[in-house]
Motif scaffolding. Structure first.
Motif, short mmCIF file in Angstrom:
data_model
loop_
_atom_site.label_atom_id
_atom_site.label_comp_id
_atom_site.label_asym_id
_atom_site.label_seq_id
_atom_site.Cartn_x
_atom_site.Cartn_y
_atom_site.Cartn_z
N ALA A 181 50.06 64.96 -10.56
CA ALA A 181 48.93 65.67 -9.96
C ALA A 181 47.88 64.70 -9.46
O ALA A 181 47.27 64.90 -8.40
N GLU A 182 47.64 63.63 -10.23
CA GLU A 182 46.67 62.62 -9.80
C GLU A 182 47.14 61.95 -8.51
O GLU A 182 46.35 61.74 -7.59
N ALA A 183 48.43 61.62 -8.46
CA ALA A 183 48.98 61.00 -7.25
C ALA A 183 48.86 61.94 -6.06
O ALA A 183 48.48 61.54 -4.95
N TYR A 184 49.15 63.23 -6.27
CA TYR A 184 49.07 64.21 -5.19
C TYR A 184 47.63 64.41 -4.74
O TYR A 184 47.34 64.54 -3.55
N GLU A 185 46.70 64.42 -5.70
CA GLU A 185 45.28 64.61 -5.38
C GLU A 185 44.80 63.55 -4.39
O GLU A 185 44.04 63.83 -3.47
N VAL A 186 45.26 62.31 -4.57
CA VAL A 186 44.84 61.20 -3.70
C VAL A 186 45.62 61.20 -2.39
O VAL A 186 45.04 61.15 -1.30
N LEU A 187 46.94 61.27 -2.47
CA LEU A 187 47.76 61.10 -1.27
C LEU A 187 47.72 62.31 -0.34
O LEU A 187 48.06 62.19 0.83
#
Length: 359
Positions: A51-57
């Motif tokens: 989720a953290e990766a998706y939030e940024v990318l």
């Protein structure tokens, strides 16, 4: 301990499109959903990483910052990936606007909505860290009723529709089998209680709107359009639901004297033809004021010189960029008789010189 690369976490290439990133995250969400992957005790932590990766990318601005500067760039810009995630429900609320898109979790109190604001700074302000005040309208808890929506001294009844739970549930079937989706009760708005006499100040909502002022720390090197996230400075949520965030977009005003390319600045400087021929000195604007620049004899139109360290600092700190000065020769058009005669003598002398060089 260094965090894993966001592209590696989602299993996509660095050139992946927005659609590919979204598809990869949804695939991981299904695999790591606790209702489906109950045997893996690390499923929730793995999902938080995804989720953290998706939030940024999935955010074009944050992805560009991450691609250029990595985690340090995100932190320098005031953005904390995953900073508001406490559990799986927090993640779903943040990324999908509340509720669980796969239907496995109870609803819970809704968090407050985010607020957007814009702060303008000058190009010269990018040289150093800045602090600016920003004012905005935000929903806050009503002081008269302390957020319960009832006129002080009057009773609050249990909602007859949800029987005080604040939720109504629907059972449906999906690819994971039977799932239960919880939604806020439309009678009490998810509170579970109904005031007998609504508060005079907020009309029973428990919240009012007021103007708030916040000091925003703006890091040196920030670019036009980048955002700074201030957690918990947004609208107040339902009781127990937490507050939204404030997103401050930075607008760096254009300066007609400079063209910005990352940390580099480009300036166009006019040079009289006579100065270009015999050499001399001109004054060029910089972010710290005008400086003298040497013009070598024989300078041609479009040639450049570099002023070391007169550009902008990088977002995560370090050496300033350079300022590139482009010489633009200016030909006079309103010569008097004496100046015209001098120019003709110069042209004749230069013509004779060129003829002798060709022999």
């Amino acid at each position: 301990m260094a965090k894993r690369d966001y592209y590696e976490v989602l299993g996509v290439d660095r050139s992946a499109s927005e659609g590919e990133i979204k598809k990869a995250f949804r695939r991981l969400a299904r695999e790591l959903h606790p209702d489906v992957n109950a045997h893996d005790p690390e499923a929730e932590e793995k999902f938080k990483q995804a989720a953290e990766a998706y939030e940024v990318l999935s955010d074009a601005d944050q992805r560009q910052t991450y691609d250029r500067f990595g985690q340090d760039g995100l932190r320098s810009g005031g953005f904390t990936p995953g900073g508001g995630f406490g559990n799986i429900q927090d993640i779903f609320d943040s990324l999908f606007g509340g509720g669980d898109p796969f239907g496995g979790f109870g609803g819970g109190p809704a968090a407050g909505a985010d607020i957007g604001a814009v702060v303008e700074i000058g190009l010269e302000d990018v040289l150093e860290d800045q602090t600016r005040e920003v004012s905005f309208e935000a929903g806050v808890v009503c002081e008269r009723c302390r957020g319960n929506g009832a006129e002080p001294g009057t009773p609050i009844e249990t909602c007859p529709k949800c029987e005080g739970s604040g939720q109504i549930r629907e059972v449906s079937r999906s690819i994971f089998g039977q799932v239960i989706r919880a939604m806020p009760c439309d009678r009490c708005g998810g509170d579970g209680r109904i005031p007998e006499t609504p508060c005079e100040q907020c009309g029973g909502a428990g919240r009012i709107s007021e103007t708030r002022t916040w000091e925003v720390d703006i890091p040196a090197g920030i670019d036009d359009g980048q955002r700074i996230r201030i957690a918990g400075a947004g609208h107040v949520g339902e009781p127990g639901g937490g507050q939204g965030d404030l997103y401050v977009q930075i607008h760096v005003e254009e300066d007609e004297r400079f063209t910005r390319q990352g940390t580099e600045l480009i300036t166009r400087a006019e040079v009289p033809v006579a100065t270009a021929i015999v050499g001399g000195e001109i004054f060029v604007p910089t972010l710290e004021g005008d400086v003298a620049v040497e013009v070598p004899a024989g300078t041609q139109h479009g040639e450049t010189t570099v002023l070391d360290g007169r550009g902008l600092p990088p977002l995560r700190g370090g050496r300033r960029g350079n300022q590139h000065v482009v010489f633009e020769l200016v030909v006079p058009t309103d010569l008097d008789d004496e100046q015209r005669e001098a120019a003709e003598r110069l042209a004749e002398a230069l013509g004779q010189q060129q003829a002798s060089q060709k022999r």
